[in-house]
Design an enzyme around this catalytic site. Structure first.
Site, PDB file in Angstrom:
ATOM      1  N   LYS A   1     -25.322  -8.006  17.783  1.00 62.85           N
ATOM      2  CA  LYS A   1     -25.630  -6.939  16.922  1.00 62.85           C
ATOM      3  C   LYS A   1     -24.532  -6.063  16.169  1.00 62.85           C
ATOM      4  CE  LYS A   1     -28.641  -2.832  16.981  1.00 62.85           C
ATOM      5  NZ  LYS A   1     -29.456  -2.001  17.829  1.00 62.85           N
TER       6      LYS A   1
ATOM      7  N   GLU B   1     -16.113  -9.241  24.528  1.00 65.54           N
ATOM      8  CA  GLU B   1     -16.592 -10.783  25.157  1.00 65.54           C
ATOM      9  C   GLU B   1     -16.977 -11.807  24.135  1.00 65.54           C
ATOM     10  OE1 GLU B   1     -17.739  -7.637  26.072  1.00 65.54           O
ATOM     11  OE2 GLU B   1     -18.027  -7.625  28.338  1.00 65.54           O
TER      12      GLU B   1
ATOM     13  N   GLY C   1     -30.594  -3.778  21.093  1.00 68.02           N
ATOM     14  CA  GLY C   1     -30.224  -5.109  21.874  1.00 68.02           C
ATOM     15  C   GLY C   1     -31.221  -5.636  22.919  1.00 68.02           C
ATOM     16  N   ARG C   2     -31.504  -4.871  23.838  1.00 72.05           N
ATOM     17  CA  ARG C   2     -32.503  -5.201  24.892  1.00 72.05           C
ATOM     18  C   ARG C   2     -33.862  -5.637  24.571  1.00 72.05           C
ATOM     19  NH1 ARG C   2     -30.121  -0.668  25.806  1.00 72.05           N
ATOM     20  NH2 ARG C   2     -31.416   1.189  25.990  1.00 72.05           N
TER      21      ARG C   2
ATOM     22  N   GLU D   1     -30.684  -0.337  31.869  1.00 73.60           N
ATOM     23  CA  GLU D   1     -30.031   0.144  30.675  1.00 73.60           C
ATOM     24  C   GLU D   1     -30.785   0.899  29.864  1.00 73.60           C
ATOM     25  OE1 GLU D   1     -26.559  -2.252  28.661  1.00 73.60           O
ATOM     26  OE2 GLU D   1     -28.270  -2.120  27.075  1.00 73.60           O
TER      27      GLU D   1
ATOM     28  N   HIS E   1     -35.970 -16.868  52.174  1.00 75.82           N
ATOM     29  CA  HIS E   1     -35.337 -17.219  53.228  1.00 75.82           C
ATOM     30  C   HIS E   1     -33.867 -16.548  52.993  1.00 75.82           C
ATOM     31  CE1 HIS E   1     -37.849 -20.667  54.467  1.00 75.82           C
ATOM     32  NE2 HIS E   1     -38.387 -20.460  53.277  1.00 75.82           N
TER      33      HIS E   1
ATOM     34  N   LYS F   1     -15.861   0.482  28.546  1.00 74.87           N
ATOM     35  CA  LYS F   1     -15.194  -0.400  27.386  1.00 74.87           C
ATOM     36  C   LYS F   1     -13.864   0.289  27.063  1.00 74.87           C
ATOM     37  CE  LYS F   1     -19.584  -1.956  25.753  1.00 74.87           C
ATOM     38  NZ  LYS F   1     -20.663  -1.968  24.383  1.00 74.87           N
TER      39      LYS F   1
END
Ligand code: F6P
Length: 501
Positions: free
Chosen positions: A189, A195, A243-244, A329, A360, A469
């Site tokens: 965005k 990253e 973003g999410r 978030e 399990h 960050k």
């Protein structure tokens, strides 16, 4: 928080009553606490509340005016107050508002879909076989989940994802691919995420700097151009999509490549149907409102510190990862919209994994641990494979776990005693289709927003992720041999890092 204060009294009143006891004295709750919207069914009968507690919860929903809050979102009011933004991901998936700003957003979304279709047609006509999608957080988790959930055998493209700044991610993903037959999409965005830019450069170089097969999705056209991707291969993003909440936008480009453009539009339509339901259904008939009130009950009345999400479908195994960002978030806040401190507990830790594998691994703790963990169980009724015995076993396990966790089992041997009283919601899809998955994800989005309204917090900013960050950016030169750290412990650790790598 005063709005939620009355809940404690109900929790205390019910403290000595088991879930099994609640159902025994009110058997019709098995049906009355269930709702359906198209292919999505929800049953809340195994939650640890009774009708009186629910009345209190719905009274809070009335007082907080959840219906008006939903409308404010759809109409593009500035509900992300700390960033001065509207929140219009709902405009990406249907006409649900007459407000000018929402209609304008809708028009931009439709135009972007048209461009996405053209780009896909171009790629389909080329000799590209593989797509690498580069992004992180909201620019990765949604596309990764939906592409994985809905991919069909024999799809035109294989779609791969690189998110982690750890170079192993890029190395492993690119190892099996041929740059001559691979296209890459850099999704960010802001186009400022460390990253994504580092991984984008790796892939750019790997494509031998041939940017003809390089695409971008971003709000920041200038940064994309500086990176070397031309406007004709850049799809737009907008400030009014968080973003999410963005898998429905151009960020969904890898989804459309993985599942086909028509099925991507069915996904949007499914989410749009949930938008209409969440906005229009009366509170008591509204799945999103029930889901949000249940979350508030478990957190603020029962004080559950964590919440599990347990999809009983291999194709939904990434749903817990996706929901961790969406929920935590959005709701990981401790101040109200006006900056005053929140006096109720907000988001619990969300975690989970796909059944039956998780039975399990961590289910022992769910059944007999000292912490009660409310869970959302998610099942898909119609199998998409021919292995009928497996599917029957899967559904038997799903049903069994919700029953066993709620009811428990007495025993004279304390080691073999199951306390029960572990609440869960059961969400069922008739089949896993683009439409039903769109509805399911949109349900969680709306539930998250409604929880934020009930807590009086902003679900749409994420300042909490910024500090880390900033510190990482400050420390990067020290890892590259220049400068020192201010913090004593960090300085010592840096010495250790640099001595041994
Ligand atoms: O993790 C923080 C965050 O800002 C998320 O909200 C966002 O989804 C992610 O980083 C990626 O941001 P961008 O799409 O700008 O690269």
């Amino acid at each position: 928080m005063s709005a939620l204060a009355g809940l404690d009294a109900h929790a205390q009143r019910l403290a000595g009553t088991s879930i099994a006891g609640l159902i025994e004295t009110d058997p019709s709750r098995a049906r009355d606490f269930a709702l359906r919207v198209g292919p999505l069914y929800a049953n809340f009968a195994r939650q640890r509340y009774d009708r009186a507690a629910l009345d209190a919860l719905f009274a809070i929903a009335e007082r907080t005016n959840l219906k008006a809050a939903m409308r404010r979102q759809l109409d593009g009011e500035i509900i992300n107050a700390t960033e001065g933004r509207a929140v219009l991901h709902t405009a990406l998936r249907g006409d649900n508002s007459t407000a000018a700003v929402a209609r304008d957003a809708r028009a931009q979304a439709v135009a972007a879909l048209g461009r996405m279709r053209e780009l896909i047609a171009g790629l389909e006509a080329s000799d590209v076989t593989d797509i690498v999608s580069i992004g992180i957080g909201g620019s990765d988790l949604g596309p990764r989940l939906v592409a994985d959930a809905l991919a069909l055998p024999g799809a035109r493209f294989r779609v791969h994802f690189i998110s982690n700044v750890d170079g192993n991610a890029a190395q492993r993903t690119l190892a099996g691919l041929d740059p001559k037959h691979t296209a890459a999409i850099v999704i960010s965005k802001t186009f400022g995420t460390q990253e994504t830019l580092l991984n984008g450069r790796i892939v750019h170089e790997w494509l031998q700097d041939d940017s003809r097969r390089l695409y971008a999705v971003s709000t920041n056209a200038q940064r994309v151009a500086d990176f070397g991707i031309p406007a004709e291969r850049t799809l737009p993003m907008w400030d009014w999509v968080g973003g999410r909440y963005s898998l429905w936008s151009s960020v969904g480009f890898p989804i459309a490549l993985a599942i086909g453009m028509d099925r991507f539009e069915q996904l949007l339509a499914g989410a749009g149907a949930m938008d209409a339901h969440a906005a229009e259904a009366p509170l008591r008939a509204n799945i999103a409102v029930w889901h949000a009130l249940t979350a508030i009950w478990n957190r603020n009345a029962l004080h559950a510190a964590t919440q599990a999400v347990l999809p009983y479908d291999e194709r939904l195994k990434l749903l817990p990862n996706y929901l961790q960002q969406l929920v935590m978030e959005s709701l990981g806040k401790s101040v109200h919209v006006d900056g005053s401190a929140v006096d109720a507990e907000t988001v619990p830790v969300w975690w989970g994994g796909a059944g039956t594998d998780t039975q399990h691994s961590f289910f022992q703790a769910l059944h007999q641990g000292t912490q009660v963990v409310p869970a959302d169980f998610i099942g898909v009724l119609q199998a998409a494979h021919p292995f009928h015995d497996n599917h029957a076993a899967l559904l038997a396990n799903l049903l069994a776990q919700t029953e066993a966790l709620a009811n428990g089992q007495a025993s004279d041997d304390p080691h073999r005693r199951y306390p029960g009283g572990r609440p869960s919601t059961l969400l069922l899809l008739d089949a896993l289709t683009p439409q039903s998955l769109g509805m399911l994800i949109a349900l969680y989005e709306h539930s998250v927003y409604l929880q934020s309204v009930l807590w009086g917090i902003n679900a749409f900013d994420q300042f909490g992720v910024e500090l880390g960050k900033q510190v990482a950016n400050r420390l990067l030169p020290a890892l590259q041999g220049e400068g020192e750290a201010d913090d004593t412990v960090t300085r010592e650790l840096l010495r250790e890092f640099n001595a041994r790598r």
